[in-house]
Scaffold this motif. Structure first.
Motif, short mmCIF file in Angstrom:
data_model
loop_
_atom_site.label_atom_id
_atom_site.label_comp_id
_atom_site.label_asym_id
_atom_site.label_seq_id
_atom_site.Cartn_x
_atom_site.Cartn_y
_atom_site.Cartn_z
N UNK A 248 27.94 -16.75 22.33
CA UNK A 248 27.90 -15.61 21.41
C UNK A 248 26.43 -15.26 21.19
N UNK A 249 26.04 -14.04 21.53
CA UNK A 249 24.63 -13.66 21.50
C UNK A 249 24.38 -12.60 20.45
N UNK A 250 23.34 -12.80 19.68
CA UNK A 250 22.89 -11.80 18.70
C UNK A 250 21.45 -11.46 19.01
N UNK A 251 21.11 -10.18 19.00
CA UNK A 251 19.75 -9.73 19.28
C UNK A 251 19.22 -8.95 18.09
N UNK A 252 18.11 -9.43 17.53
CA UNK A 252 17.51 -8.85 16.34
C UNK A 252 16.06 -8.51 16.66
N UNK A 253 15.63 -7.28 16.35
CA UNK A 253 14.22 -6.91 16.51
C UNK A 253 13.65 -6.63 15.12
N UNK A 283 7.86 -11.75 9.73
CA UNK A 283 8.68 -12.76 10.40
C UNK A 283 9.64 -13.40 9.41
N UNK A 284 9.17 -13.65 8.19
CA UNK A 284 10.02 -14.29 7.19
C UNK A 284 11.28 -13.48 6.93
N UNK A 285 11.15 -12.18 6.79
CA UNK A 285 12.32 -11.33 6.54
C UNK A 285 13.28 -11.38 7.73
N UNK A 286 12.73 -11.36 8.94
CA UNK A 286 13.57 -11.40 10.13
C UNK A 286 14.34 -12.72 10.21
N UNK A 287 13.64 -13.83 9.94
CA UNK A 287 14.31 -15.13 10.00
C UNK A 287 15.33 -15.28 8.87
N UNK A 288 15.07 -14.65 7.72
CA UNK A 288 16.04 -14.70 6.64
C UNK A 288 17.34 -14.03 7.08
N UNK A 289 17.22 -12.90 7.78
CA UNK A 289 18.42 -12.23 8.27
C UNK A 289 19.13 -13.10 9.31
N UNK A 290 18.38 -13.64 10.25
CA UNK A 290 18.99 -14.49 11.28
C UNK A 290 19.70 -15.69 10.66
N UNK A 291 19.05 -16.30 9.68
CA UNK A 291 19.64 -17.46 9.01
C UNK A 291 20.96 -17.08 8.34
N UNK A 292 21.04 -15.88 7.80
CA UNK A 292 22.26 -15.44 7.11
C UNK A 292 23.42 -15.24 8.08
N UNK A 293 23.12 -15.10 9.38
CA UNK A 293 24.15 -14.86 10.38
C UNK A 293 24.65 -16.15 11.04
N UNK A 294 24.07 -17.27 10.67
CA UNK A 294 24.44 -18.55 11.30
C UNK A 294 25.63 -19.17 10.59
N UNK A 295 26.71 -19.41 11.33
CA UNK A 295 27.89 -20.03 10.75
C UNK A 295 28.14 -21.43 11.31
N UNK A 296 27.52 -21.74 12.48
CA UNK A 296 27.70 -23.07 13.11
C UNK A 296 26.33 -23.61 13.49
N UNK A 297 25.58 -24.09 12.50
CA UNK A 297 24.18 -24.49 12.79
C UNK A 297 24.03 -25.50 13.92
N UNK A 298 24.94 -26.45 14.01
CA UNK A 298 24.81 -27.49 15.04
C UNK A 298 25.04 -26.94 16.45
N UNK A 299 25.63 -25.74 16.54
CA UNK A 299 25.89 -25.13 17.84
C UNK A 299 25.08 -23.86 18.04
N UNK A 300 23.99 -23.72 17.29
CA UNK A 300 23.20 -22.48 17.30
C UNK A 300 21.80 -22.73 17.83
N UNK A 301 21.33 -21.82 18.66
CA UNK A 301 19.94 -21.81 19.13
C UNK A 301 19.30 -20.51 18.64
N UNK A 322 12.08 -24.85 8.73
CA UNK A 322 12.39 -26.25 8.43
C UNK A 322 13.84 -26.40 7.99
N UNK A 323 14.33 -25.45 7.17
CA UNK A 323 15.71 -25.53 6.69
C UNK A 323 16.70 -25.35 7.84
N UNK A 324 16.41 -24.43 8.75
CA UNK A 324 17.30 -24.22 9.88
C UNK A 324 17.35 -25.47 10.75
#
Length: 387
Positions: A248-253, A283-301, A322-324
């Motif tokens: 499952x691929x997500x692309x964020x710019x 970058x912080x705002x972008x990573x905050x959005x990406x983090x909000x989209x993660x539902x399976x952290x152990x299976x996420x890159x 660090x949290x991710x």
């Protein structure tokens, strides 16, 4: 290419004459004629200004801003030089002579040699591009994208499919699917000294990837102006990854805003024209959005592609990474995804990320599948020595 010269000494003089440009100070005493003279004229139009002019003899009238003269020049360099050299000269013409605005004319676009860097320039001009030019620009971008997909797609799919297979562990594997290294490590306590062997009570195997989604991949791409080539390559790879059912691929710019282009991944050309090169960086705002989209952290890159010049909140950015990672996310930081190596980048931020276990390095398109495979399998990344 050029006039036939049999005398090695004369050939060296000829080459130096082409390099030095022919003012009296070049010292070669070599005259050019025919195709050599035409090649010299094409070089002079681009490189003949500057310190040569003060010698009392301007090497060339240059290209100026005349569309007809630029069109002729583009045709000339394609006649006299190989494609790789043409691309470099086009890039230099845009940088040195400010010819970007001429690319807004369809006739100019039809004359240029399309490559990744030209695509980056076109994307930076996207907002200023008249409707009459956009169709031609999309055709140019599509040609480059299709060439890249043809070069990169098969190997990427094959490499990642293998990584997905190996990452899906099963407890009752068939004999040829047994992962012996992990099986032995898990059963060392069952070592039998008199037989000098391990008797495994639990087998660990390579699972075969099924049609279900095995991994979630988030590509988070800095669209500041210096990252143009990386945006092009990342969009192509995003489309390739999105075509794989097991991923499952997500692309964020992002710049100072964040845009999710996942719904356009079936066409990387749409993705590219959805970007807006230039502007600031958060970058912080972008990573905050990406983090909000993660539902399976152990299976996420999560793959952050950025030069790390942060305009947002630095400490918050690092806390988010660090949290991710603490939640099980595999975090990859690429300073560039291109053939040119690392651009200028924020070394302090790179060092801070490395301290968190997310080393930042430049990655070529050919290496990217191996990097992703390592991240999927949760093994050390193949970081280039020059990083």
């Amino acid at each position: 290419m050029g006039s036939a010269v049999t005398d090695p000494a004369q050939e060296r003089l000829r080459r130096w004459r082409l390099v030095l440009g022919g003012d009296a100070a070049d010292g070669t005493g070599c005259a050019l004629s025919g195709q050599d003279a035409a090649m010299d004229g094409a070089l002079a139009a681009l490189y003949g200004k500057g310190d040569k002019a003060q010698a009392g003899k301007d090497r060339s009238a240059g290209l100026g801003a005349s569309a007809p003269s630029v069109a002729r020049w583009l045709g000339d360099i394609r006649t006299y030089f190989p494609s790789s050299v043409v691309q470099v000269m086009q890039r230099d013409a845009i940088d040195r002579l400010g010819l970007s605005t001429l690319l807004l004319e369809p006739e100019m676009l039809e004359a240029v040699e399309a490559d990744v860097h030209l695509v980056g320039t076109l994307l930076s001009l996207n907002k200023a591009m008249p409707e009459t030019t956009k169709e031609t620009a999309r055709a140019v971008v599509r040609k480059v994208v299709e060439d890249l997909e043809q070069r990169l797609a098969s190997r990427t799919r094959a490499t990642l499919t293998g990584a997905l297979d190996r990452s899906a562990r099963v407890s009752r594997p068939r004999h040829h699917d047994i992962d012996w290294n992990r099986t032995i490590a898990a059963n060392l306590k069952h070592y039998v000294p008199e037989h000098r062997t391990v008797v495994p009570e639990r087998l660990i195997g390579y699972g075969r990837a099924s049609q279900s989604v095995k991994k979630d991949i988030v590509l988070c791409i800095d669209q500041s102006g210096s990252m143009a080539a990386s945006v092009v390559y990342a969009s192509v790879f995003g489309a390739v990854l999105a075509s794989m059912r097991s991923i499952s691929t997500r692309l964020v710019v992002f710049d100072t805003a964040v845009v999710d282009l996942t719904d356009q991944l079936d066409d990387p050309v749409d993705v590219l024209f959805g970007t807006q090169l230039g502007g600031g960086t958060d970058i912080n705002r972008a990573l905050a959005y990406c983090q909000s989209q993660i539902s399976r952290p152990a299976e996420t890159v999560v793959v952050l592609i950025s030069d790390l010049y942060e305009g947002g909140i630095r400490d918050e950015m690092l806390k988010r990474v660090a949290a991710m990672k603490a939640s099980g996310v595999q975090f990859v930081t690429l300073l560039a995804l291109s053939d040119e190596g690392a651009p200028a980048y924020d070394r302090e931020h790179a060092a801070a990320l490395a301290a968190l276990g997310a080393p930042a390095f430049a990655c070529t398109p050919d290496l990217f599948p191996e990097v992703m495979a390592a991240a999927i399998e949760k093994r050390p990344l193949p970081i280039p020595d020059a990083a």
